[in-house]
Write a protein that holds these residues in place. Sequence first.
Motif, PDB file in Angstrom:
ATOM      1  N   GLU A  96       0.833  -1.204   0.000  1.00  0.00           N
ATOM      2  CA  GLU A  96       0.000   0.000   0.000  1.00  0.00           C
ATOM      3  C   GLU A  96       0.864   1.248   0.000  1.00  0.00           C
ATOM      4  N   GLU A  97       0.602   2.155  -0.928  1.00  0.00           N
ATOM      5  CA  GLU A  97       1.203   3.493  -0.975  1.00  0.00           C
ATOM      6  C   GLU A  97       2.702   3.477  -0.661  1.00  0.00           C
ATOM      7  N   LEU A  98       3.446   2.661  -1.391  1.00  0.00           N
ATOM      8  CA  LEU A  98       4.886   2.595  -1.151  1.00  0.00           C
ATOM      9  C   LEU A  98       5.607   3.851  -1.617  1.00  0.00           C
ATOM     10  N   ASP A  99       5.034   4.530  -2.618  1.00  0.00           N
ATOM     11  CA  ASP A  99       5.684   5.710  -3.194  1.00  0.00           C
ATOM     12  C   ASP A  99       4.654   6.806  -3.405  1.00  0.00           C
ATOM     13  N   PRO A 100       5.091   8.052  -3.623  1.00  0.00           N
ATOM     14  CA  PRO A 100       4.141   9.160  -3.771  1.00  0.00           C
ATOM     15  C   PRO A 100       3.198   8.979  -4.965  1.00  0.00           C
ATOM     16  N   ALA A 101       1.945   9.344  -4.755  1.00  0.00           N
ATOM     17  CA  ALA A 101       0.948   9.209  -5.811  1.00  0.00           C
ATOM     18  C   ALA A 101       1.193  10.174  -6.959  1.00  0.00           C
ATOM     19  N   ASP A 102       1.818  11.316  -6.691  1.00  0.00           N
ATOM     20  CA  ASP A 102       2.000  12.307  -7.750  1.00  0.00           C
ATOM     21  C   ASP A 102       3.245  12.057  -8.592  1.00  0.00           C
ATOM     22  N   ASP A 103       3.998  10.998  -8.283  1.00  0.00           N
ATOM     23  CA  ASP A 103       5.063  10.560  -9.194  1.00  0.00           C
ATOM     24  C   ASP A 103       4.416   9.676 -10.260  1.00  0.00           C
ATOM     25  N   VAL A 104       3.679  10.315 -11.175  1.00  0.00           N
ATOM     26  CA  VAL A 104       2.727   9.600 -12.022  1.00  0.00           C
ATOM     27  C   VAL A 104       3.377   8.471 -12.816  1.00  0.00           C
ATOM     28  N   LEU A 105       4.387   8.772 -13.603  1.00  0.00           N
ATOM     29  CA  LEU A 105       4.982   7.755 -14.465  1.00  0.00           C
ATOM     30  C   LEU A 105       5.732   6.703 -13.660  1.00  0.00           C
ATOM     31  N   ALA A 106       6.480   7.142 -12.641  1.00  0.00           N
ATOM     32  CA  ALA A 106       7.223   6.188 -11.818  1.00  0.00           C
ATOM     33  C   ALA A 106       6.280   5.251 -11.074  1.00  0.00           C
ATOM     34  N   ARG A 107       5.168   5.777 -10.618  1.00  0.00           N
ATOM     35  CA  ARG A 107       4.208   4.932  -9.893  1.00  0.00           C
ATOM     36  C   ARG A 107       3.596   3.895 -10.818  1.00  0.00           C
ATOM     37  N   ARG A 108       3.219   4.307 -12.020  1.00  0.00           N
ATOM     38  CA  ARG A 108       2.683   3.340 -12.981  1.00  0.00           C
ATOM     39  C   ARG A 108       3.714   2.269 -13.292  1.00  0.00           C
ATOM     40  N   TRP A 109       4.975   2.691 -13.446  1.00  0.00           N
ATOM     41  CA  TRP A 109       6.056   1.737 -13.697  1.00  0.00           C
ATOM     42  C   TRP A 109       6.142   0.722 -12.564  1.00  0.00           C
ATOM     43  N   LEU A 110       6.050   1.201 -11.319  1.00  0.00           N
ATOM     44  CA  LEU A 110       6.132   0.320 -10.159  1.00  0.00           C
ATOM     45  C   LEU A 110       4.950  -0.641 -10.102  1.00  0.00           C
ATOM     46  N   VAL A 111       3.750  -0.118 -10.296  1.00  0.00           N
ATOM     47  CA  VAL A 111       2.551  -0.958 -10.195  1.00  0.00           C
ATOM     48  C   VAL A 111       2.564  -2.049 -11.258  1.00  0.00           C
ATOM     49  N   GLN A 112       3.036  -1.742 -12.451  1.00  0.00           N
ATOM     50  CA  GLN A 112       3.114  -2.739 -13.520  1.00  0.00           C
ATOM     51  C   GLN A 112       4.039  -3.893 -13.154  1.00  0.00           C
ATOM     52  N   ARG A 113       5.010  -3.638 -12.306  1.00  0.00           N
ATOM     53  CA  ARG A 113       5.993  -4.652 -11.937  1.00  0.00           C
ATOM     54  C   ARG A 113       5.733  -5.262 -10.568  1.00  0.00           C
ATOM     55  N   CYS A 114       4.715  -4.782  -9.893  1.00  0.00           N
ATOM     56  CA  CYS A 114       4.440  -5.254  -8.533  1.00  0.00           C
ATOM     57  C   CYS A 114       3.836  -6.664  -8.584  1.00  0.00           C
ATOM     58  N   PRO A 115       4.406  -7.623  -7.864  1.00  0.00           N
ATOM     59  CA  PRO A 115       3.915  -9.006  -7.944  1.00  0.00           C
ATOM     60  C   PRO A 115       2.642  -9.277  -7.148  1.00  0.00           C
ATOM     61  N   VAL A 116       2.211  -8.311  -6.353  1.00  0.00           N
ATOM     62  CA  VAL A 116       0.998  -8.467  -5.535  1.00  0.00           C
ATOM     63  C   VAL A 116       0.124  -7.230  -5.743  1.00  0.00           C
ATOM     64  N   PRO A 117      -1.137  -7.262  -5.309  1.00  0.00           N
ATOM     65  CA  PRO A 117      -1.991  -6.076  -5.467  1.00  0.00           C
ATOM     66  C   PRO A 117      -1.374  -4.829  -4.843  1.00  0.00           C
ATOM     67  N   TYR A 118      -1.501  -3.701  -5.548  1.00  0.00           N
ATOM     68  CA  TYR A 118      -0.978  -2.421  -5.073  1.00  0.00           C
ATOM     69  C   TYR A 118      -2.166  -1.563  -4.660  1.00  0.00           C
ATOM     70  N   VAL A 119      -2.218  -1.215  -3.370  1.00  0.00           N
ATOM     71  CA  VAL A 119      -3.395  -0.563  -2.787  1.00  0.00           C
ATOM     72  C   VAL A 119      -3.258   0.957  -2.831  1.00  0.00           C
ATOM     73  N   ALA A 120      -4.276   1.622  -3.343  1.00  0.00           N
ATOM     74  CA  ALA A 120      -4.372   3.078  -3.261  1.00  0.00           C
ATOM     75  C   ALA A 120      -5.084   3.444  -1.969  1.00  0.00           C
ATOM     76  N   ASP A 121      -4.455   4.300  -1.174  1.00  0.00           N
ATOM     77  CA  ASP A 121      -5.041   4.732   0.095  1.00  0.00           C
ATOM     78  C   ASP A 121      -5.162   6.246   0.107  1.00  0.00           C
ATOM     79  N   GLU A 122      -4.112   6.940   0.595  1.00  0.00           N
ATOM     80  CA  GLU A 122      -4.162   8.402   0.624  1.00  0.00           C
ATOM     81  C   GLU A 122      -4.316   9.000  -0.771  1.00  0.00           C
ATOM     82  N   SER A 123      -3.912   8.246  -1.796  1.00  0.00           N
ATOM     83  CA  SER A 123      -4.007   8.741  -3.169  1.00  0.00           C
ATOM     84  C   SER A 123      -5.419   8.653  -3.731  1.00  0.00           C
TER      85      SER A 123
END
Length: 367
Positions: A217-244
């Motif tokens: 959940e929320e490992l990195d800032p939500a406003d790092d738009v491209l980097a976050r998408r890059w991370l989520v695409q490679r995440c082996p488990v569900p990536y939870v949006a919370d504060e974002s």
Amino acid sequence: MKVESVEAIPFSIPFTKPVRFASGQVEVADHVLVRVRTSDGVTGVAEAPPRPYTYGETQTSIVAVVEQLFAPAVVGLPLLAREQVRARVGRTVGNPTAKAALDMALWDAWGKTCGRPVHELLGGFTDSLAVSHMVGFDEPAAMVAEAERVRDTYGITSFKVKVGRRPVHADVAVVRALRAGLGEDVELYLDGNRGWTAAEAAQALRMLDDVGLSRVEELDPADDVLARRWLVQRCPVPYVADESAPTAADVTREVLGGSATMVSIKTARTGFTDSTQVAGLCEGLGVPVALGNQVDGSIGSACALAFGASRRSTSLLPAELSNWLDLADDLLTEPLTIAEGRMAVRGGPGTGIEVDEEKLARFRTDG
């Protein structure tokens, strides 16, 4: 049945030990009790926990916005005019926990008026939820000891592990220690509170690939738009949006934009009415949800329990309902209980809780 008055009462209850995480630290529950009275003499209550480092609200700001803006806007409205209430308080930007507490207090009053539990009015799917416990920053041995105590005392076998420190190796060591100490049958998942960069989060996930995490959940800032998408695409488990994703519109953007594959619902910021909207949206999109916690006290936890038990989608995973265990006291006439890893919904009308007026007088800070 009309809204006759709305109160915002600040109170302060210390935690037995600080709750520490990447975006802040909580030593005292400086929360606000929001109390609604109706023309029929019914009282509904809810709790607003300010999180200035997340939403910009403080205890003082919550009291001010409820008393100066929200109360004048809703007094005189019918108790069931929830959409009018949403529209009127929605004219004020932000203030999510103040809005949420007002919404839940109105629902509590309605449940008491008709003599039915809120969780039944919201859907009534089940009468209990499995509980997950949050483990805040500390040394590995201390965090393992806390988790073992909670497991052995309350039967809880699901743990949210706070991460986000630099370098990542410290948190990696904690997670490995928890897995080694608790065994394979315990669920572990991470919450970074936006503390790492996407690259740091990816490094930590690679190092923990064999630990068996259920989600992150929320490992990195939500406003790092491209980097976050890059991370989520490679995440082996569900990536939870919370504060974002505090609103339904945010959920839509995060999920469709590829920045999350799961959503945390917190009644402390979306109340019952907007939480229902978010849950329905996620169900329509086929996105799983988890019931989160905003370091709520007993009142907030009872509200979260009532909502989580109302729907199938919010009852599938262990719910974060145990932060009140770390408080030195609470405001309830009858304390909450956790047995065999579960919390049962109170059977009384509304959210099933009553405020102890003597305790409120002791802990309130407005004199």
